[in-house]
Write a protein that holds these residues in place. Structure first.
Motif: not given
Length: 522
Positions: A140, A176, A299, A302-303, A306, A324, A327
């Protein structure tokens, strides 16, 4: 939400959330994963070998090296114990909050950055993962730090953190990172970024910084093709790292196979991101409807990208979502700050927060660990603060109160009294206190927590003076007339698979298994 209102209590809530998680650093490790990973790091220290990874007495090929290196380094500093294993992951998780703040501040300023950091820290599965430590706290941090340094165009630092992510989980971590950047460039019409040499320099440096992992895999597996791994020879560690461990699992063609539900992460997020999950769903929905509005899409990209990849994969575990959370926290905080006072949003958050406070109190009454009535003081204080934090500007703080109350329950009144029922760690700790260090053989049982805690040798096959087993194993020994002396008998329960019968103190004994330590007689 107004920044001036949030500034008044922000530092205190951050401090309270962190303080509520600290007691969890001192509870035993849970099986299977946390104890397994700690046992692998233990072998690094015992063998003095930082290249080869071992588990179950054999070569181990699954996760990359970096989390085990960090754990082994912590063992050198603080000794071989659960605290030493959890501490570096905990610090990385806290650093992830700092980078969540910095990332949000870059695009939105303090008004979004502060609630984003608090939302990140308060997510339910973050609280659980502070106890059940796997690779996700490290990953993370590495992902959100990479995203932050990319937008700041600090290429060396972005490459270093990206390499750390690769050496924690494998090549999929580029999804991501890259997905967020590509969506951001696409939505801003800034496709010329694709031709800038610095991004290709980032990829090259990331590969260079990842070379230690590739070398270790080559030395342990590729250079020794006669080793038996996954039941066969000629196994390439480098191929597993680059393909089978990630894409092989995605297509279900690798040596480790799984089953998947395409909606698993959609409903898992509902509880994993509590107390803010319902608002997160709303924020994502609104953002998808208004894609042309705003200035930041990393954000969202990536969120969601993924999460989509996770959903299509056959390998689905709740803790996968943790990476995640930074994000999602930024996405949600930006939406909340952009809203005018909305009664529906405030009412939703207050209802969810109250349910969490009441539910934690109800489980406390049902579980009845030692000192359980004391928790009612926490419940009363949380209820009082919940009542006082009634304005829209205090919405995030309202949810934080519920998270802090729940974290205090889990880390002080629940986990410390749950984990003594984990037979492996309890048995190994008892043997250590008795000064027993004879070789122990696992018979029809496996326990990574025993392996990690026990001060003596552990083996899975062959002859040993002591046997560690459960009911089926003991019955098998009795059926063939094995002569033994009972050294110790302990209750046992799979603490990561809770059910109502165990949680209820009045029916708990009926759900317990039993484990034995037996000394064989010649």
């Amino acid at each position: 939400m107004q920044q001036t209102s949030f500034e008044k209590y922000y530092p205190w809530f951050i401090a309270a959330v962190i303080a509520s998680l600290v007691p969890g650093l001192f509870t035993p490790l849970m099986e299977p994963d946390a104890a397994l990973y700690a046992s692998i790091a233990k072998q690094i220290v015992l063998r003095g070998d930082w290249i080869n990874l071992y588990a179950d007495g054999a070569d181990w090929l699954d996760k990359p090296h970096l989390p085990f290196w960090l754990g082994a380094a912590s063992f050198h500093l603080f000794g071989m114990n659960a605290f030493a294993w959890k501490l570096p992951a905990f610090l990385c998780w806290l650093a992830g909050a700092r980078y969540t703040y910095l990332f949000a501040k870059h695009f939105y300023g303090d008004a979004v950055a502060r609630p984003a950091a608090l939302i990140y820290l308060c997510a339910l599965h973050a609280i659980i993962s502070a106890n059940d430590v796997r690779a996700e706290p490290y990953l993370t941090l590495f992902l959100i730090a990479t995203s932050y340094y990319l937008v700041k165009e600090k290429i060396v630092l972005a490459s270093l953190f990206a390499a750390f992510a690769l050496m924690t989980k494998g090549p999929f971590v580029l999804i991501p990172i890259g997905g967020g950047m590509l969506l951001h460039w696409g939505m801003t019409g800034d496709w010329k970024q694709l031709w800038r040499p610095k991004w290709y320099l980032w990829l090259i440096l990331t590969f260079v910084f990842t070379l230690p992992e590739l070398y270790c895999l080559y030395a342990q597996f590729d250079a020794q093709p006669d080793k038996v791994v996954f039941g066969r020879q000629q196994v390439s560690g480098i191929r597993f790292f680059l393909w089978d461990s990630q894409f092989g699992r995605f297509f279900n063609t690798g040596p480790i196979k799984g089953k998947g539900d395409p909606f698993f992460f959609l409903h898992t997020l509902l509880w994993a991101f509590l107390p803010f999950s319902l608002l997160l769903y709303a924020a994502i929905f609104v953002r998808l409807r208004r894609l042309r509005q705003g200035t930041e899409w990393i954000s969202l990209g990536a969120g969601l990208l993924t999460m989509l990849v996770f959903s299509l994969s056959r390998f689905q575990l709740p803790h996968y979502l943790n990476i995640l959370f930074p994000y999602f926290a930024v996405l949600l905080a930006a939406w909340l700050v952009s809203l005018q006072r909305t009664k529906a949003v405030l009412a939703t958050q207050r209802v969810v927060s109250l349910i969490i406070i009441v539910l934690a109190a109800a489980i406390n009454v049902l579980f009845r660990g030692p000192g359980w009535p004391i928790y009612f003081a926490v419940t009363a204080l949380a209820a009082f603060m919940w009542y006082r934090l009634r304005s829209y500007e205090q919405l995030v703080a309202n949810g934080a109160v519920a998270s802090i109350a729940l974290a205090l329950f889990l880390n002080i009144f629940f986990y410390p009294h749950l984990l003594p029922y984990q037979g492996g760690s309890t048995t190994a700790g008892w043997l250590n206190r008795q000064g027993i260090t004879d070789t122990v053989r696992f018979y029809r049982i496996n326990s990574y927590s025993f392996d990690f805690i026990y001060n003596g040798p552990v083996q899975r096959e062959g002859n040993a003076p002591l046997i560690y087993t459960a009911r089926k194993g003991k019955a098998s020994l009795d059926s063939v007339g094995t002569v033994y002396q009972t050294v110790g008998v302990f209750p046992s329960y799979k603490v990561t698979r809770l059910d109502g019968k165990f949680v209820n103190a009045s029916t708990r004994d009926k759900s317990l298994d039993t484990v034995w330590v037996l000394r064989l007689k010649e």
